[in-house]
Design a protein around this motif. Structure first.
Motif, mmCIF file in Angstrom:
data_model
loop_
_atom_site.group_PDB
_atom_site.id
_atom_site.type_symbol
_atom_site.label_atom_id
_atom_site.label_comp_id
_atom_site.label_asym_id
_atom_site.label_seq_id
_atom_site.Cartn_x
_atom_site.Cartn_y
_atom_site.Cartn_z
ATOM 1 N N SER A 11 14.239 -5.632 12.680
ATOM 2 C CA SER A 11 13.209 -4.760 12.104
ATOM 3 C C SER A 11 13.168 -3.432 12.833
ATOM 4 O O SER A 11 13.337 -3.370 14.051
ATOM 5 C CB SER A 11 11.825 -5.419 12.212
ATOM 6 O OG SER A 11 11.780 -6.603 11.475
ATOM 7 N N LEU B 250 1.203 1.660 0.994
ATOM 8 C CA LEU B 250 1.583 2.129 -0.348
ATOM 9 C C LEU B 250 1.649 3.652 -0.404
ATOM 10 O O LEU B 250 2.279 4.209 -1.290
ATOM 11 C CB LEU B 250 0.579 1.638 -1.393
ATOM 12 C CG LEU B 250 0.489 0.135 -1.611
ATOM 13 C CD1 LEU B 250 -0.511 -0.171 -2.713
ATOM 14 C CD2 LEU B 250 1.847 -0.465 -1.933
ATOM 15 N N GLN C 174 6.357 -1.052 7.678
ATOM 16 C CA GLN C 174 7.510 -0.944 6.786
ATOM 17 C C GLN C 174 7.560 -2.227 5.958
ATOM 18 O O GLN C 174 8.340 -3.139 6.236
ATOM 19 C CB GLN C 174 8.789 -0.776 7.606
ATOM 20 C CG GLN C 174 9.993 -0.474 6.777
ATOM 21 C CD GLN C 174 11.204 -0.238 7.670
ATOM 22 O OE1 GLN C 174 11.254 -0.665 8.821
ATOM 23 N NE2 GLN C 174 12.184 0.456 7.128
ATOM 24 N N PRO C 175 6.692 -2.298 4.930
ATOM 25 C CA PRO C 175 6.578 -3.558 4.195
ATOM 26 C C PRO C 175 7.827 -3.882 3.380
ATOM 27 O O PRO C 175 8.363 -3.001 2.700
ATOM 28 C CB PRO C 175 5.378 -3.329 3.276
ATOM 29 C CG PRO C 175 5.228 -1.864 3.183
ATOM 30 C CD PRO C 175 5.795 -1.271 4.435
ATOM 31 N N PRO C 176 8.280 -5.142 3.465
ATOM 32 C CA PRO C 176 9.350 -5.573 2.549
ATOM 33 C C PRO C 176 8.828 -5.446 1.107
ATOM 34 O O PRO C 176 7.612 -5.431 0.886
ATOM 35 C CB PRO C 176 9.577 -7.036 2.915
ATOM 36 C CG PRO C 176 8.862 -7.271 4.192
ATOM 37 C CD PRO C 176 7.821 -6.214 4.333
ATOM 38 N N GLU C 177 9.716 -5.374 0.151
ATOM 39 C CA GLU C 177 9.298 -5.178 -1.250
ATOM 40 C C GLU C 177 8.346 -6.273 -1.725
ATOM 41 O O GLU C 177 7.387 -5.997 -2.435
ATOM 42 C CB GLU C 177 10.524 -5.086 -2.168
ATOM 43 C CG GLU C 177 11.423 -3.887 -1.872
ATOM 44 C CD GLU C 177 10.682 -2.560 -1.815
ATOM 45 O OE1 GLU C 177 9.828 -2.301 -2.690
ATOM 46 O OE2 GLU C 177 10.962 -1.755 -0.895
ATOM 47 N N TRP C 178 8.625 -7.536 -1.337
ATOM 48 C CA TRP C 178 7.766 -8.630 -1.774
ATOM 49 C C TRP C 178 6.356 -8.466 -1.189
ATOM 50 O O TRP C 178 5.369 -8.756 -1.861
ATOM 51 C CB TRP C 178 8.358 -9.996 -1.391
ATOM 52 C CG TRP C 178 8.533 -10.196 0.085
ATOM 53 C CD1 TRP C 178 9.648 -9.925 0.819
ATOM 54 C CD2 TRP C 178 7.552 -10.684 1.010
ATOM 55 N NE1 TRP C 178 9.423 -10.213 2.149
ATOM 56 C CE2 TRP C 178 8.139 -10.689 2.289
ATOM 57 C CE3 TRP C 178 6.245 -11.129 0.880
ATOM 58 C CZ2 TRP C 178 7.471 -11.101 3.436
ATOM 59 C CZ3 TRP C 178 5.567 -11.546 2.019
ATOM 60 C CH2 TRP C 178 6.182 -11.534 3.276
ATOM 61 N N LYS D 16 5.002 -5.566 -0.339
ATOM 62 C CA LYS D 16 4.433 -4.417 -1.042
ATOM 63 C C LYS D 16 3.838 -4.858 -2.381
ATOM 64 O O LYS D 16 2.800 -4.360 -2.805
ATOM 65 C CB LYS D 16 5.514 -3.355 -1.253
ATOM 66 C CG LYS D 16 4.972 -1.961 -1.393
ATOM 67 C CD LYS D 16 6.084 -0.943 -1.569
ATOM 68 C CE LYS D 16 6.616 -0.504 -0.232
ATOM 69 N NZ LYS D 16 7.555 0.636 -0.333
ATOM 70 N N SER D 17 4.489 -5.813 -3.048
ATOM 71 C CA SER D 17 3.950 -6.311 -4.325
ATOM 72 C C SER D 17 2.601 -6.990 -4.114
ATOM 73 O O SER D 17 1.711 -6.894 -4.960
ATOM 74 C CB SER D 17 4.937 -7.260 -5.008
ATOM 75 O OG SER D 17 4.998 -8.505 -4.360
#
Length: 189
Positions: A142, A48, A77-81, A83-84
């Protein structure tokens, strides 16, 4: 009188024998929550705040070592989901960790039942998505190296699996343990 006392004694021994495994589980749960505090603060929250200079170099290197060694691009490099899920961990789960650790260390705190059910249901749901991603996602595109072989996928799965299994154990304990699911009948006036 003696038969009634013997029956009462057997009931007490039976409930003590039933409480021993629950107490062992409470210690496991307390350890899980206590260990989760530094892991969350030092490792899990890094995606984050990438390049924000918040973390010492030794911790960012530890995260990089982990991601490369276990082929976990989600942490680099987290995908948005994903990261949520980290935001949920930071703002919903992290404040709960010391509360849950206290309740399970103390033992028999019936007030933790509902929050523990909510926590474990939430975490189990997020982990199902993460495990499915590890099993089925094509990581060849990736930027950071992801698992390619079945063995690499299983190794990464084995790192995330305890974070599914222990919450499921918490859930089933809260739902089915007499200690946490015992409803006392009130006397009618």
């Amino acid at each position: 009188g003696a038969e009634r006392d013997a029956g009462r004694h057997e009931g007490h021994v039976g409930s003590a024998a039933m409480a021993a495994p629950t107490r062992l589980l409470e210690w496991l749960f307390a350890l899980y929550f206590l260990s989760h505090i530094p892991i969350t603060l030092m490792i899990d929250l890094q995606p984050l705040l990438p390049a924000a200079g918040v973390y010492p170099e030794s911790l960012t290197e530890l995260l990089q070592w982990y991601a490369v060694t276990f082929r976990d691009p989600m942490m680099m490099q987290p995908p948005e989901w994903f990261k949520s899920f980290i935001f949920c961990e930071a703002f919903l789960q992290l404040p709960f960790f010391p509360i849950a650790a206290y309740a399970f260390l103390k033992g028999g705190c019936k007030w933790i039942r509902t929050p523990a059910i909510i926590y474990s249901s939430h975490v189990a749901t997020t982990l199902l998505a993460i495990l499915a991603h590890i099993l089925f996602h094509d990581f060849s595109k990736s930027e950071h190296s992801g698992p390619q072989t079945p063995r690499e996928r299983l190794i990464l799965l084995s790192i995330y699996a305890p974070y599914l299994l222990i919450p499921l154990l918490i859930l089933f304990t809260m739902l089915f343990s007499r200690q946490y699911n015992h409803v006392e009948k009130r006397k009618k006036k």
